[in-house]
Scaffold this active site. Structure first.
Site, mmCIF file in Angstrom:
data_model
loop_
_atom_site.group_PDB
_atom_site.id
_atom_site.type_symbol
_atom_site.label_atom_id
_atom_site.label_comp_id
_atom_site.label_asym_id
_atom_site.label_seq_id
_atom_site.Cartn_x
_atom_site.Cartn_y
_atom_site.Cartn_z
ATOM 1 C CD GLN A 26 -3.029 -1.358 2.134
ATOM 2 O OE1 GLN A 26 -2.850 -1.971 3.102
ATOM 3 N NE2 GLN A 26 -4.056 -0.307 2.140
ATOM 4 C CG HIS A 46 0.623 -4.286 -13.666
ATOM 5 N ND1 HIS A 46 1.927 -4.843 -13.183
ATOM 6 C CD2 HIS A 46 0.601 -3.104 -13.129
ATOM 7 C CE1 HIS A 46 2.532 -3.783 -12.664
ATOM 8 N NE2 HIS A 46 1.808 -2.744 -12.546
ATOM 9 C CG ASP A 59 2.748 0.117 -11.193
ATOM 10 O OD1 ASP A 59 2.437 -0.747 -10.662
ATOM 11 O OD2 ASP A 59 2.873 0.312 -12.476
ATOM 12 N NE ARG A 84 0.160 -4.989 11.672
ATOM 13 C CZ ARG A 84 -1.003 -5.357 11.027
ATOM 14 N NH1 ARG A 84 -2.046 -4.308 11.298
ATOM 15 N NH2 ARG A 84 -0.878 -6.405 10.123
ATOM 16 C CG HIS A 129 -0.907 -6.239 5.258
ATOM 17 N ND1 HIS A 129 -1.053 -5.491 6.392
ATOM 18 C CD2 HIS A 129 -1.766 -5.778 4.474
ATOM 19 C CE1 HIS A 129 -2.193 -4.985 6.268
ATOM 20 N NE2 HIS A 129 -2.843 -5.043 5.420
ATOM 21 C CG ASN A 173 -3.490 -7.740 7.900
ATOM 22 O OD1 ASN A 173 -3.593 -7.153 8.986
ATOM 23 N ND2 ASN A 173 -4.000 -7.215 6.860
ATOM 24 C CD GLU A 174 -7.734 -7.123 7.938
ATOM 25 O OE1 GLU A 174 -8.084 -7.233 6.786
ATOM 26 O OE2 GLU A 174 -7.954 -6.308 8.765
ATOM 27 C CG ASN A 317 -6.260 -5.791 11.786
ATOM 28 O OD1 ASN A 317 -5.456 -5.829 12.760
ATOM 29 N ND2 ASN A 317 -5.902 -6.220 10.503
ATOM 30 C CE1 TYR A 319 -9.508 0.187 9.453
ATOM 31 C CE2 TYR A 319 -9.675 -2.361 9.692
ATOM 32 C CZ TYR A 319 -8.891 -1.020 9.291
ATOM 33 O OH TYR A 319 -7.484 -0.815 9.076
ATOM 34 C CD GLU A 386 -4.970 -3.168 9.500
ATOM 35 O OE1 GLU A 386 -6.187 -2.918 9.157
ATOM 36 O OE2 GLU A 386 -4.035 -3.894 9.132
HETATM 37 C C1 GBH Z 1 -7.893 -3.628 6.507
HETATM 38 O O1 GBH Z 1 -8.735 -4.465 6.251
HETATM 39 C C2 GBH Z 1 -6.378 -4.026 5.885
HETATM 40 O O2 GBH Z 1 -5.744 -4.694 6.794
HETATM 41 C C3 GBH Z 1 -5.687 -2.895 5.386
HETATM 42 O O3 GBH Z 1 -4.850 -3.078 4.546
HETATM 43 C C4 GBH Z 1 -6.676 -1.821 4.741
HETATM 44 O O4 GBH Z 1 -6.166 -0.627 4.158
HETATM 45 C C5 GBH Z 1 -7.868 -1.250 5.686
HETATM 46 O O5 GBH Z 1 -8.603 -2.626 6.355
HETATM 47 C C6 GBH Z 1 -8.932 -0.281 5.470
HETATM 48 O O6 GBH Z 1 -9.709 -0.854 4.417
HETATM 49 O O7 GBH Z 1 -16.233 -3.555 -0.108
HETATM 50 O O8 GBH Z 1 -17.286 -5.600 -0.239
HETATM 51 O O9 GBH Z 1 -15.099 -5.379 -1.166
HETATM 52 C C7 GBH Z 1 -10.054 -4.333 6.818
HETATM 53 C C8 GBH Z 1 -11.194 -5.597 6.379
HETATM 54 C C9 GBH Z 1 -12.333 -6.715 4.461
HETATM 55 C C10 GBH Z 1 -12.308 -4.233 4.707
HETATM 56 C C11 GBH Z 1 -12.618 -6.381 3.067
HETATM 57 C C12 GBH Z 1 -12.744 -3.921 3.253
HETATM 58 C C13 GBH Z 1 -13.915 -4.967 1.558
HETATM 59 C C14 GBH Z 1 -15.203 -5.400 1.382
HETATM 60 N N1 GBH Z 1 -11.573 -5.359 5.157
HETATM 61 N N2 GBH Z 1 -13.508 -5.148 3.052
HETATM 62 S S1 GBH Z 1 -16.047 -4.668 -0.059
#
Ligand code: GBH
Length: 492
Positions: A26, A46, A59, A84, A129, A173-174, A317, A319, A386
């Site tokens: 990222q 790509h 890129d 991290r 990751h 990760n995840e 993690n 959200y 996270e």
């Molecule tokens: C994290 O994932 C990641 O570890 C991190 O790299 C990322 O940048 C961060 O969250 C913020 O997103 O819209 O239906 O495709 C969090 C879990 C699971 C959240 C997949 C987004 C996509 C659902 N993620 N989800 S969809």
């Protein structure tokens, strides 16, 4: 305890640590520089740029491969205890295997680690990751049982090369996102869409690979390096849309077992193995669908024992919270699929919104998740690895500040009221970066990065100052300037 009506508690306990996170693909850019080979995200972006919201890719990203000293400056400004970040497998092992270690890859991470040490910022480092070498994907990636050996070999190189400088490791990760989003769906690279099949092959191999990496560290490195190893599991937390509805309550528990328990149960419970309800549901569905065998089966005794207990901390993690509205087959579920296997219908009609459709703001859901982890997994020591919020990129990011304030307040509630052992907190993310399939359209950073300027200038948002003050005082900031003028007016 002073009840202000805003937050019951404001002060973090002694020893609680604060950090901020990023991930290699990222931020690093330099996708084909200094011996790095192609990974699955290079390949996806790509060959199928239309799958990325704004057609961008990694890129260049934030060009942290060349600008890592600027990153360290930002970290120093925030005053965080730890940083991290993740290692790029294809930068360290360009063939994917340990037959060739890329000296430039080793040099890059050593330079970053040295710069962090100079500022007294502890590294918390993720081995994987999501940026799998394409060479390994060509062999099936996480659906190939040989991945257990390949991941152990890669871990071995990293522990050996960097273990004198890195005392805190995250293996993967995840895992849910790796297995379900990337193999069972098209939400992440390699976008295999092997729904209901590839996702479960992946979890068998990924859990074994994690366990082998943990045992390797334990036996070969821990005696001299004295570090810790954990896994970071993401949770969308599920709650019943009607808490009085017993059927929905039971379905929410099942959904949480399918989501978080899929990977947490084998590692963090006494009995180990996949959650019983997953094994049952998948067996039932598989039979009804005409499969000769369940698409997911329990590990044998050897692997149940081998995987159990292989994480020094529970890395979470988190959200968002989603709702369970009823039993049945979710209208968006494919057949066969993980979602169909859960037997429930979900909804996003909850909490406040963000720039990401899935990111529903429900701080009480976070508190409930943490209490559930305490009771489901023997009161483990927890790191939040996270947590963060997306908007459309404003520098006056009151929405992000509000999110952090409310989610951190939820942590304080469960620490003081419920004795949940949360030891540290990691904000996602240091700076706006390549947000996977969302490209640069859903920024989460404390720093804005202007990707239209070749110098990629970084500008602190108001939330950077909020976090800086929080870390400096170990207390939720009460400053007027962090309050959204619109909301403040409403409160008075
Ligand atoms: C994290 O994932 C990641 O570890 C991190 O790299 C990322 O940048 C961060 O969250 C913020 O997103 O819209 O239906 O495709 C969090 C879990 C699971 C959240 C997949 C987004 C996509 C659902 N993620 N989800 S969809």
């Amino acid at each position: 305890v002073c009840h202000t009506g805003l937050a019951a508690y404001t002060k973090f306990p002694e020893g609680f640590t604060f950090g901020v996170a990023t991930a290699s693909h990222q931020i690093e850019g330099a996708w084909n520089v200094s011996g790095k080979s192609e990974n699955v995200w290079d390949r996806l972006t790509h060959t199928r740029p239309e799958m990325i919201a704004d057609g961008t890719n990694g890129d260049v990203a934030c060009d942290s491969y060349h600008r890592y000293l600027e990153d360290v400056e930002e970290l120093t400004y925030l005053g965080v205890d730890f940083y991290r970040f993740s290692l790029s497998w294809s930068r360290i092992l360009p063939t994917g295997f340990s037959d060739h270690v890329n000296p430039d890859g080793i040099r890059y991470y050593n330079a970053l680690l040295d710069a962090l040490a100079e500022k007294n910022i502890e590294p918390l480092v993720t081995l994987f990751h999501w940026d799998l070498p394409q060479s390994l994907q060509d062999l099936g990636g996480w659906t190939n049982s040989k991945m257990v050996d390949y991941f152990r070999d890669y871990s071995d190189v990293c522990y050996r090369e960097f273990g004198d400088k890195i005392k805190s490791w995250i293996t993967i990760n995840e895992p849910y996102e790796v297995c379900e989003d990337a193999y069972g769906d098209i939400k992440k690279a390699p976008a295999l869409d092997s729904h209901g099949i590839g996702n479960y092959l992946c979890s068998d191999n990924l859990l074994k690979a994690h366990a082998e990496s943990y045992h390797l560290y334990n036996e070969k490195y821990r005696p001299t390096q004295n570090g810790t190893v954990m896994i970071s599991i993401n949770s969308i937390w599920y709650e019943p849309s009607d808490p009085e509805n017993a059927e929905q309550v039971a379905l929410a528990e099942t959904a949480n077992q399918f989501k978080f328990g899929w990977f947490a149960h084998p590692i963090f419970t006494n009995e180990g193995g996949y959650p019983e309800v997953m094994i049952e549901n998948v067996a039932k569905q598989s039979a009804a669908e005409g499969f000769s065998k369940p698409r997911l089966e329990q590990f044998d005794d050897y692997w149940i024992q081998r995987i159990k207990g292989t994480s020094d901390f529970l890395g979470i993690n988190h959200y968002a919270t989603h709702l369970i509205t009823g039993p049945g087959v979710d209208p968006i579920a494919k057949s066969p699929s993980w979602l169909k296997d859960t037997g429930s219908i979900t909804s996003l009609e909850v909490g406040g919104d963000s720039a990401s459709e899935w990111l529903r703001v429900v701080p009480t859901g976070f508190a409930n998740l943490l209490r559930w982890c305490k009771s489901s997994y023997n009161d483990p020591p927890i790191y939040i690895t996270e947590n963060g919020f997306s908007d459309r990129g404003t520098l006056q990011d009151y929405g992000r500040i509000q999110y952090y304030n409310d989610y951190l307040s939820a942590i304080l509630d469960v620490i003081y009221d419920d004795g949940v052992r949360v030891l540290g907190y990691t904000a996602w993310t240091l700076m706006d970066n390549f947000e996977w399939r969302a490209g640069f359209t859903e920024p989460f950073g404390f720093y804005h990065v202007d990707i239209t300027d070749p110098d990629l200038p970084r500008t602190p948002k108001l939330s950077a100052d909020y976090y800086r003050q929080l870390v400096a005082n170990r207390e939720l900031p009460q400053d007027e300037r962090f309050k959204d003028p619109a909301n403040k007016y409403k409160e008075e």
